[in-house]
Design an enzyme around this catalytic site. Structure first.
Site, PDB file in Angstrom:
ATOM      1  N   SER A 144      -6.656   8.504   1.140  1.00 48.85           N
ATOM      2  CA  SER A 144      -6.466   9.733   0.246  1.00 48.85           C
ATOM      3  C   SER A 144      -6.540  10.900   1.000  1.00 48.85           C
ATOM      4  O   SER A 144      -7.260  11.190   1.852  1.00 48.85           O
ATOM      5  CB  SER A 144      -7.590   9.645  -0.653  1.00 48.85           C
ATOM      6  OG  SER A 144      -7.599  10.755  -1.643  1.00 48.85           O
ATOM      7  N   TYR A 157     -16.697   8.316  -2.797  1.00 45.17           N
ATOM      8  CA  TYR A 157     -15.185   7.897  -2.529  1.00 45.17           C
ATOM      9  C   TYR A 157     -14.575   8.563  -1.494  1.00 45.17           C
ATOM     10  O   TYR A 157     -13.997   7.988  -0.597  1.00 45.17           O
ATOM     11  CB  TYR A 157     -14.420   8.454  -3.890  1.00 45.17           C
ATOM     12  CG  TYR A 157     -12.957   8.215  -3.898  1.00 45.17           C
ATOM     13  CD1 TYR A 157     -12.626   6.727  -3.554  1.00 45.17           C
ATOM     14  CD2 TYR A 157     -12.142   9.133  -3.888  1.00 45.17           C
ATOM     15  CE1 TYR A 157     -11.217   6.470  -3.547  1.00 45.17           C
ATOM     16  CE2 TYR A 157     -10.808   8.968  -3.910  1.00 45.17           C
ATOM     17  CZ  TYR A 157     -10.310   7.675  -3.591  1.00 45.17           C
ATOM     18  OH  TYR A 157      -8.768   7.351  -3.653  1.00 45.17           O
TER      19      TYR A 157
HETATM   20  P1  NAP Z   1      -4.724   1.448  -9.961  1.00 40.14           P
HETATM   21  O1  NAP Z   1      -3.657   2.269 -10.727  1.00 40.14           O
HETATM   22  O2  NAP Z   1      -6.180   1.594 -10.437  1.00 40.14           O
HETATM   23  O3  NAP Z   1      -4.507   0.149  -9.383  1.00 40.14           O
HETATM   24  C1  NAP Z   1      -5.408  -0.528  -8.275  1.00 40.14           C
HETATM   25  C2  NAP Z   1      -4.851  -1.808  -7.983  1.00 40.14           C
HETATM   26  O4  NAP Z   1      -5.822  -2.450  -7.171  1.00 40.14           O
HETATM   27  C3  NAP Z   1      -4.705  -2.953  -9.065  1.00 40.14           C
HETATM   28  O5  NAP Z   1      -3.451  -3.608  -8.713  1.00 40.14           O
HETATM   29  C4  NAP Z   1      -5.939  -3.687  -9.270  1.00 40.14           C
HETATM   30  O6  NAP Z   1      -5.636  -5.100  -9.644  1.00 40.14           O
HETATM   31  C5  NAP Z   1      -6.191  -3.912  -7.625  1.00 40.14           C
HETATM   32  N1  NAP Z   1      -7.743  -3.839  -7.534  1.00 40.14           N
HETATM   33  C6  NAP Z   1      -8.928  -3.422  -7.961  1.00 40.14           C
HETATM   34  N2  NAP Z   1      -9.778  -3.753  -7.532  1.00 40.14           N
HETATM   35  C7  NAP Z   1      -9.634  -5.064  -6.905  1.00 40.14           C
HETATM   36  C8  NAP Z   1     -10.230  -5.818  -6.077  1.00 40.14           C
HETATM   37  N3  NAP Z   1     -11.509  -5.898  -5.830  1.00 40.14           N
HETATM   38  N4  NAP Z   1      -9.386  -6.640  -5.203  1.00 40.14           N
HETATM   39  C9  NAP Z   1      -8.179  -6.684  -5.214  1.00 40.14           C
HETATM   40  N5  NAP Z   1      -7.434  -5.631  -5.937  1.00 40.14           N
HETATM   41  C10 NAP Z   1      -7.974  -4.858  -6.761  1.00 40.14           C
HETATM   42  O7  NAP Z   1      -4.960   2.315  -8.533  1.00 40.14           O
HETATM   43  P2  NAP Z   1      -4.218   3.366  -7.857  1.00 40.14           P
HETATM   44  O8  NAP Z   1      -4.303   4.839  -8.711  1.00 40.14           O
HETATM   45  O9  NAP Z   1      -2.671   2.875  -7.677  1.00 40.14           O
HETATM   46  O10 NAP Z   1      -4.555   3.650  -6.372  1.00 40.14           O
HETATM   47  C11 NAP Z   1      -4.288   2.748  -5.420  1.00 40.14           C
HETATM   48  C12 NAP Z   1      -4.681   3.215  -4.017  1.00 40.14           C
HETATM   49  O11 NAP Z   1      -4.262   4.477  -3.625  1.00 40.14           O
HETATM   50  C13 NAP Z   1      -6.505   3.051  -4.141  1.00 40.14           C
HETATM   51  O12 NAP Z   1      -6.762   2.762  -2.583  1.00 40.14           O
HETATM   52  C14 NAP Z   1      -6.840   4.544  -4.396  1.00 40.14           C
HETATM   53  O13 NAP Z   1      -8.013   4.803  -3.573  1.00 40.14           O
HETATM   54  C15 NAP Z   1      -5.587   5.171  -3.482  1.00 40.14           C
HETATM   55  N6  NAP Z   1      -5.171   6.644  -3.978  1.00 40.14           N
HETATM   56  C16 NAP Z   1      -5.020   6.849  -5.343  1.00 40.14           C
HETATM   57  C17 NAP Z   1      -4.766   8.104  -5.779  1.00 40.14           C
HETATM   58  C18 NAP Z   1      -4.450   8.494  -7.209  1.00 40.14           C
HETATM   59  O14 NAP Z   1      -4.557   9.508  -7.440  1.00 40.14           O
HETATM   60  N7  NAP Z   1      -3.947   7.503  -7.884  1.00 40.14           N
HETATM   61  C19 NAP Z   1      -4.909   9.186  -4.581  1.00 40.14           C
HETATM   62  C20 NAP Z   1      -5.147   9.038  -3.400  1.00 40.14           C
HETATM   63  C21 NAP Z   1      -5.294   7.556  -3.343  1.00 40.14           C
HETATM   64  P3  NAP Z   1      -6.351  -5.413 -11.164  1.00 40.14           P
HETATM   65  O15 NAP Z   1      -5.575  -4.518 -11.960  1.00 40.14           O
HETATM   66  O16 NAP Z   1      -5.822  -6.857 -11.159  1.00 40.14           O
HETATM   67  O17 NAP Z   1      -7.710  -5.141 -11.128  1.00 40.14           O
END
Ligand code: NAP
Length: 251
Positions: A144, A157
């Site tokens: 991130s 985080y």
């Molecule tokens: P999201 O919409 O919440 O989706 C999260 C995904 O991870 C879902 O497929 C979820 O599966 C899975 N997950 C959650 N807990 C898990 C576990 N214990 N074991 C295996 N899978 C798990 O998240 P996102 O916003 O796309 O973020 C994805 C990544 O990008 C993360 O690493 C986050 O830190 C990073 N990121 C996000 C942002 C942002 O603004 N969105 C910015 C920077 C970095 P289930 O639905 O089955 O639980």
């Protein structure tokens, strides 16, 4: 970028049932890779991603595993070995973010985030490692932009993502002799299911971030998947140990 550059490759994308992971899984499949779509609890979401990939003529399977649990990390890669026999590309995307001021941080919230974002990621590389072929492969860690930022409320985080960047550099050195490249992609704020349920989308925080973003908007999952496909493929074959900030210019 040439299309079909990943034909014959096997990719594992953790947390691919929604958000950034789902977009990455679909784009890796569109480039020709067979994809393991991992999820923790959203079976329907993972099935939808698999159906979209197979409907477009690609190959994918959904595999349930909670990656904050070491035995389930092992079972994800055992299932991958059974299904496809190898791993060429590992995208460590599964991650959680809990924003909290200092006084609300607890050992439990610390361990929840570190157990998945850092320990789960390290164990995933460990379990995938014997499945990479002699010609090597690519690990892409989704970190991130917060890893180098100073946003109040992000102590734990931010610590997890700072650790992800550090682990990326070390594993690049350790796995380089096996031609396994390790890089991180560091997104700015992206409109995902997770960001929506955290209350980020439409918040003052979003407005503040857009105000300091040269390209003036937050990201879409597709803004993150293109560079991930590039880092998975042959056009990035001399790149390892790097972190790529994909954020519309926001730092
Ligand atoms: P999201 O919409 O919440 O989706 C999260 C995904 O991870 C879902 O497929 C979820 O599966 C899975 N997950 C959650 N807990 C898990 C576990 N214990 N074991 C295996 N899978 C798990 O998240 P996102 O916003 O796309 O973020 C994805 C990544 O990008 C993360 O690493 C986050 O830190 C990073 N990121 C996000 C942002 C942002 O603004 N969105 C910015 C920077 C970095 P289930 O639905 O089955 O639980």
């Amino acid at each position: 970028m040439s299309t079909n550059q990943l034909i014959g490759k096997v990719a594992v994308v953790t947390g691919a049932s929604k958000g950034i992971g789902a977009a990455i899984a679909k784009d890796l499949a569109a480039a020709g890779a067979s994809v393991v779509v991992n999820y923790a609890s959203s079976r329907d979401g993972a099935d939808r991603v698999v159906a979209e990939i197979t409907g477009a003529g690609g190959r994918a399977v959904a595999v349930q595993a909670d990656l904050s649990k070491p035995d389930q990390v092992a079972s994800l890669f055992a299932a991958t070995k059974r299904e496809f026999g190898r791993v060429d590309i590992l995208v460590n995307n599964a991650g959680i973010y809990e924003w909290a001021p200092l006084e609300q941080i607890t050992p439990e919230s610390f361990h929840r985030q570190f157990d998945l974002n850092v320990l789960g990621l390290i164990l995933a590389v460990k379990e995938a490692s014997p499945l990479f072929p002699e010609e090597g492969g690519s690990v892409i860690n989704i970190s991130s932009t917060v890893s180098t930022a100073r946003f109040p409320g992000g102590t734990v985080y931010t610590a997890t993502k700072g650790a992800v960047d550090a682990v990326t550099r070390v594993l690049a050195a350790e796995l380089g002799p096996r031609k396994i490249r390790v890089n991180s992609v560091n997104p700015g704020m992206v409109d995902t299911e997770g960001a929506q349920s955290a209350g980020f989308i439409g918040s003052d925080m979003q407005k503040g971030i857009e105000a300091i973003t040269p390209l003036g908007r937050i990201g879409k999952p597709e803004d993150i998947s293109g560079i991930t496909v590039f880092l998975a493929g042959p056009e990035s074959s001399w790149i390892t140990g790097e972190s790529f900030f994909i954020s519309g210019g926001m730092r």
